[in-house]
Design a protein around this motif. Structure first.
Motif, short mmCIF file in Angstrom:
data_model
loop_
_atom_site.label_atom_id
_atom_site.label_comp_id
_atom_site.label_asym_id
_atom_site.label_seq_id
_atom_site.Cartn_x
_atom_site.Cartn_y
_atom_site.Cartn_z
N HIS A 179 0.84 -1.20 0.00
CA HIS A 179 0.00 0.00 0.00
C HIS A 179 0.87 1.24 0.00
N ASN A 180 0.70 2.05 -1.05
CA ASN A 180 1.54 3.23 -1.19
C ASN A 180 1.06 4.40 -0.33
N THR A 181 -0.23 4.46 -0.08
CA THR A 181 -0.79 5.61 0.62
C THR A 181 -1.04 5.27 2.08
N LEU A 182 -0.58 6.15 2.95
CA LEU A 182 -0.75 5.96 4.39
C LEU A 182 -1.35 7.22 4.98
N TYR A 183 -2.33 7.03 5.85
CA TYR A 183 -3.05 8.14 6.48
C TYR A 183 -2.93 8.04 8.00
N TRP A 184 -2.78 9.19 8.63
CA TRP A 184 -2.97 9.30 10.07
C TRP A 184 -4.19 10.18 10.32
N TYR A 185 -5.10 9.65 11.14
CA TYR A 185 -6.31 10.38 11.50
C TYR A 185 -6.38 10.55 13.01
N PRO B 229 -18.42 -1.35 17.88
CA PRO B 229 -17.85 -0.92 19.16
C PRO B 229 -16.52 -1.61 19.43
N SER B 230 -15.50 -0.83 19.70
CA SER B 230 -14.16 -1.32 20.05
C SER B 230 -13.54 -2.19 18.96
N ARG B 231 -13.98 -2.01 17.74
CA ARG B 231 -13.40 -2.79 16.64
C ARG B 231 -13.00 -1.87 15.51
N GLN B 232 -12.26 -2.42 14.56
CA GLN B 232 -11.71 -1.61 13.49
C GLN B 232 -12.76 -1.20 12.48
N MET B 233 -12.53 -0.07 11.84
CA MET B 233 -13.40 0.42 10.81
C MET B 233 -13.20 -0.41 9.54
N ILE B 234 -14.30 -0.81 8.92
CA ILE B 234 -14.22 -1.60 7.70
C ILE B 234 -15.15 -1.01 6.64
N TYR C 251 -6.01 7.74 17.80
CA TYR C 251 -5.21 8.04 16.62
C TYR C 251 -5.24 6.80 15.71
N LEU C 252 -5.84 7.01 14.55
CA LEU C 252 -6.03 5.92 13.60
C LEU C 252 -5.02 6.01 12.46
N CYS C 253 -4.53 4.87 12.07
CA CYS C 253 -3.69 4.78 10.88
C CYS C 253 -4.46 3.96 9.84
N ALA C 254 -4.37 4.37 8.60
CA ALA C 254 -5.02 3.64 7.52
C ALA C 254 -4.09 3.59 6.33
N SER C 255 -4.30 2.62 5.47
CA SER C 255 -3.50 2.55 4.24
C SER C 255 -4.40 2.15 3.09
N SER C 256 -3.99 2.53 1.89
CA SER C 256 -4.72 2.14 0.70
C SER C 256 -3.74 1.90 -0.43
N LEU C 257 -4.22 1.12 -1.40
CA LEU C 257 -3.36 0.78 -2.54
C LEU C 257 -3.04 2.02 -3.35
N GLY D 86 -7.43 8.16 -3.27
CA GLY D 86 -8.71 8.51 -3.88
C GLY D 86 -9.67 7.35 -4.06
N SER D 87 -9.44 6.54 -5.07
CA SER D 87 -10.43 5.55 -5.46
C SER D 87 -10.42 4.30 -4.60
N SER D 88 -9.32 4.07 -3.93
CA SER D 88 -9.16 2.81 -3.21
C SER D 88 -9.75 2.85 -1.82
N GLU D 89 -10.27 1.70 -1.41
CA GLU D 89 -10.72 1.51 -0.04
C GLU D 89 -9.56 1.75 0.92
N GLN D 90 -9.86 2.37 2.04
CA GLN D 90 -8.87 2.53 3.09
C GLN D 90 -9.04 1.39 4.10
N PHE D 91 -7.92 0.81 4.48
CA PHE D 91 -7.90 -0.23 5.50
C PHE D 91 -7.37 0.39 6.79
N PHE D 92 -8.13 0.25 7.84
CA PHE D 92 -7.80 0.91 9.10
C PHE D 92 -7.17 -0.04 10.10
#
Lengths: 114, 113
Positions: A29-35, B41-46, A90-96, A99-105
Motif C-alpha cells: 500500500h503506497n498511501t498511508l493516512y494518520w487520522y 464498538p471497540s473494533r476496526q473500521m471496515i 489516533y487511527l492509521c489507515a492505508s490504501s493501494l 482517492g479511489s481505493s478503499e482505506q484499511f484501518f
C-alpha cells in the motif's frame, strides 16, 4: 494477509510529556493516512503519505506534532509536548492508491493525557 | 472546501427490518468516490460499500445498497433485513482523485431484537 498494525493500543501520559505512535500498513500500500478521532466523531485527517512523501499535512499541528515514513513503509506519529486536548484515538489507515481505493484501518491508539 | 454531513446522530431499527442512513456532501471536484464505513464498538473500521461518482448505477453489496443522487449531492445507505451484527457507527466518506479524504461525524445504528 496481515492488516494494518498499530502500537501501542493504549497510552496514558502526563501533559507535557512526549508520545509516539507506530503504524505498519498493509504490504504494497503506497498511501498511508494518520487520522485523529474524537469520541462520537468522524476521523479527521492529520497527514497523508504517498510512499515516503507527506503530500497533505495541512491539518497537522506542526508546533507539536511530527510524522515520518522512512523508506515508504511503516510510519511514526509523535506529539511533543502532549496537551490535555490531545486525548483521542489516533487511527492509521492505508490504501493501494489514493482517492479511489478503499482505506484499511488499524485498531487505533487510544491516548489519554492527564 | 470539501464537506460530508450526516444529519442523523442516532438511528434504530428492528431486527429483520430496513433502515436508511442519510449523507450529503459537497465538493468542487467532478471526479470523486463515496464510501460507507462501519465501525463496530471497540473494533476496526471496515468498508461497507463504495460508489464511483461517474457511475449512475447504484452500488449494492448483499443487504447493503446506496441511493446516489449526484445532482442533489446525496449518498444514502440502505440496510435490508437488519441483523444484530449490523449495530455499529456508520461513517460516510468522500475521496477525490487527488487523494483528499473527508469523513462525516457518523450515525450510531442500534438494532433491536
Amino acid at each position: 494477509e496481515a492488516g494494518v498494525v498499530q502500537s501501542p493500543r493504549y497510552k496514558i501520559i502526563e501533559k507535557k510529556q512526549p508520545v509516539a505512535f507506530w503504524c505498519n500498513p498493509i504490504s504494497g500500500h503506497n498511501t498511508l493516512y494518520w487520522y485523529l478521532q474524537n469520541l462520537g466523531q468522524g476521523p479527521e485527517l492529520l497527514i497523508r503519505y504517498e510512499n515516503e512523501e507527506a503530500v497533505d499535512d495541512s491539518q497537522l499541528p506542526k508546533d507539536r506534532f511530527s510524522a515520518e515514513r522512512l523508506k515508504g513503509v511503516d510510519s511514526t506519529l509523535k506529539i511533543q509536548p502532549a496537551e490535555l486536548g490531545d486525548s483521542a484515538v489516533y487511527l492509521c489507515a492505508s490504501s493501494l492508491f489514493r482517492g479511489s481505493s478503499e482505506q484499511f484501518f488499524g485498531p487505533g491508539t487510544r491516548l489519554t493525557v492527564l | 472546501a470539501q464537506t460530508v454531513t450526516q444529519s442523523q446522530p442516532e438511528m434504530s431499527v428492528q431486527e429483520a427490518e430496513t433502515v436508511t442512513l442519510s449523507c450529503t456532501y459537497d465538493t468542487s471536484e467532478s471526479d470523486y468516490y463515496l464510501f460507507w464505513y462501519k465501525q463496530p464498538p471497540s473494533r476496526q473500521m471496515i468498508l461497507v460499500i463504495r460508489q464511483e461518482a461517474y457511475k449512475q448505477q447504484n452500488a449494492t453489496e448483499n443487504r447493503f445498497s446506496v441511493n446516489f443522487q449526484k445532482a442533489a449531492k446525496s449518498f444514502s445507505l440502505k440496510i435490508s433485513d437488519s441483523q444484530l451484527g449490523d449495530a455499529a457507527m456508520y461513517f460516510c466518506a468522500l475521496s477525490t482523485n487527488a487523494g483528499k479524504s473527508t469523513f462525516g461525524d457518523g450515525t450510531t445504528l442500534t438494532v433491536k431484537p
